[in-house]
Design an enzyme around this catalytic site. Sequence first.
Site, PDB file in Angstrom:
ATOM      1  CB  CYS A   1       1.033  -2.309   4.777  1.00 16.90           C
ATOM      2  SG  CYS A   1       0.891  -3.377   6.213  1.00 16.90           S
ATOM      3  N   GLY A   2       2.510  -0.267   6.199  1.00 15.92           N
ATOM      4  CA  GLY A   2       3.208   0.511   7.219  1.00 15.92           C
ATOM      5  C   GLY A   2       3.774  -0.370   8.313  1.00 15.92           C
ATOM      6  CB  THR A   3       2.260  -2.216  10.959  1.00 15.70           C
ATOM      7  OG1 THR A   3       1.062  -2.700  10.328  1.00 15.70           O
ATOM      8  CG2 THR A   3       2.003  -0.844  11.565  1.00 15.70           C
ATOM      9  N   GLY A   4       3.052  -3.998   8.308  1.00 13.80           N
ATOM     10  CA  GLY A   4       3.038  -5.403   7.884  1.00 13.80           C
ATOM     11  C   GLY A   4       1.835  -6.147   8.431  1.00 13.80           C
ATOM     12  CB  ILE A   5      -0.237  -5.589  11.438  1.00 11.70           C
ATOM     13  CG1 ILE A   5       0.976  -5.658  12.367  1.00 11.70           C
ATOM     14  CG2 ILE A   5      -1.443  -6.269  12.101  1.00 11.70           C
ATOM     15  CD1 ILE A   5       0.846  -4.798  13.622  1.00 11.70           C
ATOM     16  N   GLY A   6      -1.593  -5.230   8.656  1.00  8.59           N
ATOM     17  CA  GLY A   6      -2.796  -5.255   7.813  1.00  8.59           C
ATOM     18  C   GLY A   6      -2.640  -6.222   6.656  1.00  8.59           C
ATOM     19  CG  MET A   7       0.081  -5.558   3.335  1.00  2.00           C
ATOM     20  SD  MET A   7      -1.030  -5.786   1.916  1.00  2.00           S
ATOM     21  CE  MET A   7      -0.402  -4.498   0.824  1.00  2.00           C
TER      22      MET A   7
ATOM     23  CG  ASP B   1      -0.338   0.177   2.541  1.00  2.12           C
ATOM     24  OD1 ASP B   1       0.914   0.307   2.610  1.00  2.12           O
ATOM     25  OD2 ASP B   1      -1.067   0.210   3.544  1.00  2.12           O
ATOM     26  CG  HIS B   2      -0.624   4.818   1.610  1.00  2.00           C
ATOM     27  ND1 HIS B   2      -1.696   3.956   1.757  1.00  2.00           N
ATOM     28  CD2 HIS B   2      -0.495   5.468   2.796  1.00  2.00           C
ATOM     29  CE1 HIS B   2      -2.195   4.102   2.978  1.00  2.00           C
ATOM     30  NE2 HIS B   2      -1.482   5.005   3.629  1.00  2.00           N
TER      31      HIS B   2
ATOM     32  NE  ARG C   1       9.182 -30.986  15.350  1.00  2.00           N
ATOM     33  CZ  ARG C   1      10.417 -30.847  14.874  1.00  2.00           C
ATOM     34  NH1 ARG C   1      10.929 -31.743  14.040  1.00  2.00           N
ATOM     35  NH2 ARG C   1      11.156 -29.816  15.236  1.00  2.00           N
ATOM     36  CG  HIS C   2       7.881 -28.486  11.088  1.00  2.00           C
ATOM     37  ND1 HIS C   2       7.658 -27.901  12.317  1.00  2.00           N
ATOM     38  CD2 HIS C   2       9.182 -28.868  11.070  1.00  2.00           C
ATOM     39  CE1 HIS C   2       8.784 -27.918  13.016  1.00  2.00           C
ATOM     40  NE2 HIS C   2       9.716 -28.505  12.281  1.00  2.00           N
TER      41      HIS C   2
ATOM     42  CG  HIS D   1       9.637 -24.684  12.218  1.00  6.76           C
ATOM     43  ND1 HIS D   1       9.754 -24.500  13.579  1.00  6.76           N
ATOM     44  CD2 HIS D   1      10.810 -25.247  11.821  1.00  6.76           C
ATOM     45  CE1 HIS D   1      10.936 -24.941  13.985  1.00  6.76           C
ATOM     46  NE2 HIS D   1      11.599 -25.389  12.935  1.00  6.76           N
TER      47      HIS D   1
HETATM   48  C1  RB5 Z   1      -1.693   2.905   6.477  1.00  2.00           C
HETATM   49  O1  RB5 Z   1      -1.646   4.140   7.129  1.00  2.00           O
HETATM   50  C2  RB5 Z   1      -1.424   1.780   7.470  1.00  2.00           C
HETATM   51  O2  RB5 Z   1      -2.509   1.645   8.308  1.00  2.00           O
HETATM   52  C3  RB5 Z   1      -1.135   0.504   6.726  1.00  2.00           C
HETATM   53  O3  RB5 Z   1      -0.045   0.679   5.879  1.00  2.00           O
HETATM   54  C4  RB5 Z   1      -0.805  -0.695   7.576  1.00  2.00           C
HETATM   55  O4  RB5 Z   1       0.185  -0.403   8.498  1.00  2.00           O
HETATM   56  C5  RB5 Z   1      -1.932  -1.394   8.179  1.00  2.00           C
HETATM   57  O5  RB5 Z   1      -1.788  -2.412   8.865  1.00  2.00           O
END
Ligand code: RB5
Length: 146
Positions: A65-71, A8-9, A132-133, A98
């Site tokens: 993405c910004g954190t990798g979490i959303g993706m 993303d951006h 096992r994995h 694993h």
């Molecule tokens: C965008 O501002 C941010 O929320 C996105 O890149 C990402 O970090 C979401 O998990």
Amino acid sequence: MKVILASDHGGVNLRTEIANVLKEMNIEFEDAGCDCEDSVDYPDFGIPAAERVASGEFDRGILICGTGIGMSIAANKVKGIRAALVHDVFSAIATRQHNDSNMITMGERVIGPGLATEIVKAWLGEEFQGGRHANRIGKVSEYENK
Ligand code: RB5
């Protein structure tokens, strides 16, 4: 090996760095965007990329993405995807050995390009250990296919 890369951006700069790393490694890849300076929504890029890994068109995918979490949340909704949120080399290696992860996600606001490059190299170079994995992954797939 064919790799799809998307962001993303919040991940454009790191995605550009990773594209250069893949080029240097002579790895076939597609950069699936975003072509964005304005704000976009990570699922609009992460889910289509994950679908193209799940379909077999690509062997692996890298999402930023910004954190990798959303993706990671978005990609893991796609059946057959095992997307690992990775910000260190140990986890990059372990998740191949694993979890047989077929995607990794990283956060541009979390790590710098040097570490991200090492993570990508380690992850692409590592094999799944099976045994096992494989049994454990099988249990996840079984649930996913219920
Ligand atoms: C965008 O501002 C941010 O929320 C996105 O890149 C990402 O970090 C979401 O998990």
